[in-house]
Write a protein that holds these residues in place. Structure first.
Motif, PDB file in Angstrom:
ATOM      1  N   LYS A 233       0.686  -1.507   0.167  1.00  0.00           N
ATOM      2  CA  LYS A 233      -0.228   0.455  -0.069  1.00  0.00           C
ATOM      3  C   LYS A 233       1.052   1.107  -0.477  1.00  0.00           C
ATOM      4  O   LYS A 233       0.549   2.504  -0.701  1.00  0.00           O
ATOM      5  N   ILE A 234       1.798   1.416   0.833  1.00  0.00           N
ATOM      6  CA  ILE A 234       2.817   2.957   0.852  1.00  0.00           C
ATOM      7  C   ILE A 234       3.656   2.340  -0.472  1.00  0.00           C
ATOM      8  O   ILE A 234       3.565   3.507  -0.893  1.00  0.00           O
ATOM      9  N   GLN A 235       4.102   1.571  -1.084  1.00  0.00           N
ATOM     10  CA  GLN A 235       4.368   1.746  -2.795  1.00  0.00           C
ATOM     11  C   GLN A 235       3.376   2.115  -3.314  1.00  0.00           C
ATOM     12  O   GLN A 235       3.782   2.385  -4.117  1.00  0.00           O
ATOM     13  N   ASP A 236       2.309   1.548  -3.267  1.00  0.00           N
ATOM     14  CA  ASP A 236       1.400   1.857  -4.673  1.00  0.00           C
ATOM     15  C   ASP A 236       0.869   3.206  -4.003  1.00  0.00           C
ATOM     16  O   ASP A 236       0.769   4.187  -5.464  1.00  0.00           O
ATOM     17  N   ASP A 237       0.746   3.782  -3.029  1.00  0.00           N
ATOM     18  CA  ASP A 237       0.422   5.121  -2.861  1.00  0.00           C
ATOM     19  C   ASP A 237       1.327   6.528  -2.725  1.00  0.00           C
ATOM     20  O   ASP A 237       1.129   7.253  -2.913  1.00  0.00           O
ATOM     21  N   TYR A 238       2.862   5.978  -3.084  1.00  0.00           N
ATOM     22  CA  TYR A 238       3.506   7.204  -2.465  1.00  0.00           C
ATOM     23  C   TYR A 238       4.625   6.786  -3.870  1.00  0.00           C
ATOM     24  O   TYR A 238       4.733   6.193  -4.266  1.00  0.00           O
ATOM     25  N   PRO A 239       5.304   7.750  -4.547  1.00  0.00           N
ATOM     26  CA  PRO A 239       6.564   7.274  -4.928  1.00  0.00           C
ATOM     27  C   PRO A 239       7.704   7.205  -4.240  1.00  0.00           C
ATOM     28  O   PRO A 239       8.008   7.250  -3.450  1.00  0.00           O
TER      29      PRO A 239
ATOM     30  N   THR B  64      13.872   3.089  -0.739  1.00  0.00           N
ATOM     31  CA  THR B  64      13.512   1.844  -0.895  1.00  0.00           C
ATOM     32  C   THR B  64      14.495   0.882  -0.520  1.00  0.00           C
ATOM     33  O   THR B  64      15.887   1.195  -1.174  1.00  0.00           O
ATOM     34  N   ASN B  65      14.896  -0.184   0.352  1.00  0.00           N
ATOM     35  CA  ASN B  65      15.920  -1.352  -0.003  1.00  0.00           C
ATOM     36  C   ASN B  65      15.528  -2.348  -0.499  1.00  0.00           C
ATOM     37  O   ASN B  65      14.770  -3.143   0.921  1.00  0.00           O
ATOM     38  N   HIS B  66      15.763  -2.885  -1.409  1.00  0.00           N
ATOM     39  CA  HIS B  66      15.541  -4.694  -1.551  1.00  0.00           C
ATOM     40  C   HIS B  66      13.520  -4.559  -1.664  1.00  0.00           C
ATOM     41  O   HIS B  66      12.876  -4.731  -1.122  1.00  0.00           O
ATOM     42  N   ARG B  67      13.521  -3.690  -2.310  1.00  0.00           N
ATOM     43  CA  ARG B  67      11.777  -3.077  -2.500  1.00  0.00           C
ATOM     44  C   ARG B  67      11.193  -3.041  -1.568  1.00  0.00           C
ATOM     45  O   ARG B  67       9.991  -2.711  -0.921  1.00  0.00           O
ATOM     46  N   ALA B  68      11.900  -2.982   0.222  1.00  0.00           N
ATOM     47  CA  ALA B  68      10.775  -2.894   1.722  1.00  0.00           C
ATOM     48  C   ALA B  68      10.715  -1.173   1.819  1.00  0.00           C
ATOM     49  O   ALA B  68      12.801  -0.906   1.315  1.00  0.00           O
ATOM     50  N   PRO B  69      10.497  -0.714   2.094  1.00  0.00           N
ATOM     51  CA  PRO B  69      10.486   1.641   2.879  1.00  0.00           C
ATOM     52  C   PRO B  69      11.133   0.845   3.621  1.00  0.00           C
ATOM     53  O   PRO B  69      11.433  -0.002   4.144  1.00  0.00           O
ATOM     54  N   GLU B  70      12.066   2.051   3.831  1.00  0.00           N
ATOM     55  CA  GLU B  70      13.357   2.436   5.038  1.00  0.00           C
ATOM     56  C   GLU B  70      12.684   3.267   5.623  1.00  0.00           C
ATOM     57  O   GLU B  70      13.186   4.167   6.372  1.00  0.00           O
ATOM     58  N   ALA B  71      12.740   4.616   5.014  1.00  0.00           N
ATOM     59  CA  ALA B  71      12.608   6.332   5.005  1.00  0.00           C
ATOM     60  C   ALA B  71      11.234   6.900   3.746  1.00  0.00           C
ATOM     61  O   ALA B  71      11.325   6.347   2.711  1.00  0.00           O
ATOM     62  N   VAL B  72      10.824   7.494   4.882  1.00  0.00           N
ATOM     63  CA  VAL B  72      10.184   8.252   3.727  1.00  0.00           C
ATOM     64  C   VAL B  72      10.831   9.847   4.281  1.00  0.00           C
ATOM     65  O   VAL B  72      11.356  10.769   4.838  1.00  0.00           O
ATOM     66  N   ILE B  73      10.593  11.140   2.530  1.00  0.00           N
ATOM     67  CA  ILE B  73      10.883  12.551   2.597  1.00  0.00           C
ATOM     68  C   ILE B  73       9.999  13.088   2.436  1.00  0.00           C
ATOM     69  O   ILE B  73       9.090  13.245   1.551  1.00  0.00           O
ATOM     70  N   LEU B  74       9.767  13.545   3.342  1.00  0.00           N
ATOM     71  CA  LEU B  74       8.807  14.985   3.595  1.00  0.00           C
ATOM     72  C   LEU B  74       9.213  16.185   2.449  1.00  0.00           C
ATOM     73  O   LEU B  74       9.825  16.813   3.486  1.00  0.00           O
ATOM     74  N   SER B  75       8.161  17.064   1.798  1.00  0.00           N
ATOM     75  CA  SER B  75       8.892  18.098   1.628  1.00  0.00           C
ATOM     76  C   SER B  75       8.217  19.189   3.120  1.00  0.00           C
ATOM     77  O   SER B  75       7.194  18.557   3.965  1.00  0.00           O
ATOM     78  N   ILE B  76       8.933  20.658   3.791  1.00  0.00           N
ATOM     79  CA  ILE B  76       8.238  20.915   4.495  1.00  0.00           C
ATOM     80  C   ILE B  76       6.405  20.837   4.251  1.00  0.00           C
ATOM     81  O   ILE B  76       6.275  21.079   5.681  1.00  0.00           O
TER      82      ILE B  76
END
Length: 117
Positions: free
Chosen positions: A7-13, A41-53
């Protein structure tokens, strides 16, 4: 948790960590500026999210609104305690307690305990 990850990978770049290293900070910020966020992602698993301010502020505003909409259970407990304490600190509290202790207890075969007896 595995059901949440797609779901995370579908909803976010998303961008793999290797492309983040390759494209550098400017490449990352280009995507963040366009989309507002980027999942690394690392090996297709989410590791971090970077957000705009802007996304971060929106998230913090929504969190604050949710906290205000949900009553604090400890605050209700504090108010209940303060009310009971105030009744004990009233001028006639001692006399009321003595009158209560002098009066015979009528149990009628039931246990009398707490505020909801």
């Amino acid at each position: 948790m595995a059901a949440v990850l797609p779901k995370i990978q579908d909803d976010y770049p998303c961008a793999p960590a290797s492309s983040v290293k390759r494209d550098g900070w400017r490449g990352v910020m280009r995507t963040v500026t366009e989309k507002g966020r980027l999942v690394v992602t690392n090996h297709r698993a989410p590791e971090a999210v970077i957000l705009s301010i802007e996304e971060y502020r929106k998230l913090m505003d929504e969190l604050a609104a949710a906290r205000q909409a949900t009553p604090d259970p400890l605050q209700a407990l504090r108010q209940q305690f303060d009310q009971r304490l105030a009744s004990l600190q009233a001028d006639d509290a001692g006399e009321r307690l003595r009158a209560l202790m002098r009066a015979p207890a009528t149990l009628n075969g039931q246990v009398k305990a707490g505020t909801g007896y």
